[in-house]
Scaffold this motif. Sequence first.
Motif, PDB file in Angstrom:
ATOM      1  N   ILE A  15      -2.959   0.717 -11.435  1.00  0.00           N
ATOM      2  CA  ILE A  15      -1.775   0.195 -10.749  1.00  0.00           C
ATOM      3  C   ILE A  15      -2.156  -0.966  -9.836  1.00  0.00           C
ATOM      4  CG2 ILE A  15      -0.051   0.757  -8.990  1.00  0.00           C
ATOM      5  CD1 ILE A  15       0.215   3.488 -10.248  1.00  0.00           C
ATOM      6  N   GLY A  54      -2.445  -4.002 -11.904  1.00  0.00           N
ATOM      7  CA  GLY A  54      -1.111  -4.497 -12.231  1.00  0.00           C
ATOM      8  C   GLY A  54      -0.446  -5.194 -11.052  1.00  0.00           C
ATOM      9  N   ARG A 104       4.024   1.668 -16.177  1.00  0.00           N
ATOM     10  CA  ARG A 104       3.377   2.064 -14.927  1.00  0.00           C
ATOM     11  C   ARG A 104       3.248   3.572 -14.790  1.00  0.00           C
ATOM     12  NH1 ARG A 104       8.350   0.136 -14.196  1.00  0.00           N
ATOM     13  NH2 ARG A 104       9.942   1.551 -13.380  1.00  0.00           N
ATOM     14  N   TYR A 149       5.817  -0.836  -8.997  1.00  0.00           N
ATOM     15  CA  TYR A 149       4.400  -0.465  -9.087  1.00  0.00           C
ATOM     16  C   TYR A 149       3.928   0.152  -7.771  1.00  0.00           C
ATOM     17  CZ  TYR A 149       2.820  -2.200 -13.616  1.00  0.00           C
ATOM     18  OH  TYR A 149       2.575  -2.338 -14.959  1.00  0.00           O
ATOM     19  N   GLU A 156       9.584  -5.574 -10.061  1.00  0.00           N
ATOM     20  CA  GLU A 156       8.533  -4.848 -10.778  1.00  0.00           C
ATOM     21  C   GLU A 156       7.345  -4.570  -9.861  1.00  0.00           C
ATOM     22  OE1 GLU A 156       7.153  -2.913 -14.197  1.00  0.00           O
ATOM     23  OE2 GLU A 156       9.124  -3.742 -13.665  1.00  0.00           O
ATOM     24  N   TYR A 157       7.054  -5.497  -8.962  1.00  0.00           N
ATOM     25  CA  TYR A 157       5.960  -5.294  -8.005  1.00  0.00           C
ATOM     26  C   TYR A 157       6.262  -4.095  -7.099  1.00  0.00           C
ATOM     27  CZ  TYR A 157       2.380  -6.575  -4.585  1.00  0.00           C
ATOM     28  OH  TYR A 157       1.281  -6.562  -3.755  1.00  0.00           O
ATOM     29  N   TRP A 217       2.507   3.962  -7.093  1.00  0.00           N
ATOM     30  CA  TRP A 217       1.231   4.178  -6.405  1.00  0.00           C
ATOM     31  C   TRP A 217       1.390   5.195  -5.282  1.00  0.00           C
ATOM     32  CZ3 TRP A 217      -1.474  -0.243  -3.185  1.00  0.00           C
ATOM     33  CH2 TRP A 217      -2.654   0.267  -2.631  1.00  0.00           C
TER      34      TRP A 217
END
Length: 596
Positions: A271, A274, A263, A478, A474-475, A482
Amino acid sequence: MKKLDKLILGSFLGPFLLTFIVVDFILLTVNMLKYFDEIFGKGLSFWIYMELIGYFVISISPMALPLAVLLSSLMTFGNLGEHFELTAIKSSGISLLRALRPIGVFVIVLAFGAYLSNNYLVPKVNLKTFSLLYDIRMKSPALDIKAGVFYAGIPGYSIKVNEKVGEFGLKDILIYDHSDGRTGNLKVTLADSGRMEPFFNENYMKLSLYHGQNYRESKPTRGIVEKPVEFDRISFDTNEIVFDLNNTFKLNRTAEDAWSTNRSIKNISQIKVGLDSIGTLVNEQLFRSFQEAESIYPFFTRDRKFKPSAKIAERKFLDDSIRMAKMNREKELLDSLEQSKNLAQKDTSSILVDKPESRTLTTNSDSLIIDKKTVTISNEVSSNDSLFLKPTSKNEQKVEIKLAELDTNLNSKKQVVKVERTAALTEMERERIDSLVENRGYEKSAISMALTNSRNLKNSFNIKMSQIDNYQREYRRYQIAWYQKYTQAFACFAMFLIGAPLGAIIKKGGLGMPVLISIIFFIVYYMLTITGEKWAKEGIADPLFGTWFSNLCLLPFGLFFVRQARKDARLFEPDFYLAIWKSIKNRFKVLGSKAH
């Protein structure tokens, strides 16, 4: 631009460039120390180190900009206040906010540039940095044999030298050869002296050994009684060993595509892609959990279902529709390619196919299986006593099959009629069923089966929960990556709001008090940033709030300092706090007198 703006902006740019270089160098040193043992001592060229340092300088610039803005703005307005230039500006009728405008406009442009750098330049530099760091880590250390120490830098060999003579000379050499992959010291070489020197553009290393012996012992077979293993000893006057250094000591560059999933090397649009992919994975796991739970409890789900929430169902429908649209598009592309290939072939009215595959025809829920026979492929319907198979694709033709050739036994099939019982069970029937349950152990089997199903369901749910938790973590990461592209840029403006009015209040320039205050505020900013990001990663706080936490905490301080600077408050003088203490004491006296 007016002369005042030129004066203020000119006095700011010099300290800003200087402090930015100093701060960048300090952060570069701290960052390089983390990889010191991994990148130094491997015989790399000067340009490789310069390339890596250049990548580090660009990647740490977003962190260096806020501190540089804070320190330079504090020094600039501290110098103006110390030399009474700020007093002269205010006495001429120019407010403090008007004096802050030129640097404020520059900082806004700088923040916008920092955002563009974070979004476009830094991800590409991070990609090259990760790739180069990995290649350096994988490279073996430079060939540096030390006296009295075993050297294992050459794969498959362990070399010990008791004395080094000059640049290439060696004495009293011991070599363990493990190049064949076998464990144990079964191949040993001893030599009185030797010489190790590179050749062919340092791609190969030749080790010349003089006056020594080679010892070789075969590996015994375990568990088998046999005669003693073979042992060889060879004496030599001169023995040469050549090492290939191409794959051992050369820097092999890895393709940058290997880091495409990180990332840190993605911009905002990548991003978002993703995030959408991870969101689909999380929703898929949640939807499957409901389906699996329904299959494990067939008794409770006879008349009802475990329905997921409307949000999960809507996302599942959306993902399935997008997936089907992609599959249909790919199928259309393949069909168009096949159609274009078949345009060159000439169509024939009838083709005989030998030994075709068996086909299944369904008529009124009865299946008819056609044996493997020669059939005729026809494009026309000739009679009513023929059955035509519908083509499965555009390129297939209709298959004509004579119904007379089919051996159908539809009429001879037995019809099974089910009749539901409405009467209650008799006493004899109940006793018989109870005896079967008790005597054959159905009750114990049912309990053990229920326990097994419960354990399986619990284990399945635990696995699903860990998978979903990893996806959600993981979300959130990300999301943090961002939002950081905005927060690091906005931090420049927040630090300007703190540094400029503080310099006007302190009225001292140089590298004394401004540096101390800047370091304190930067440490606070860094600690708040780390805390907010940790909250966001662990799911304690929303990632948007966690990434903006440090700016939200420091922004009120900046507005407070601006207000105090406009009033010429003396926050760093003892008289200011003595006056506040006297006013508090007077208020308490007034309240006491009113009470009496």
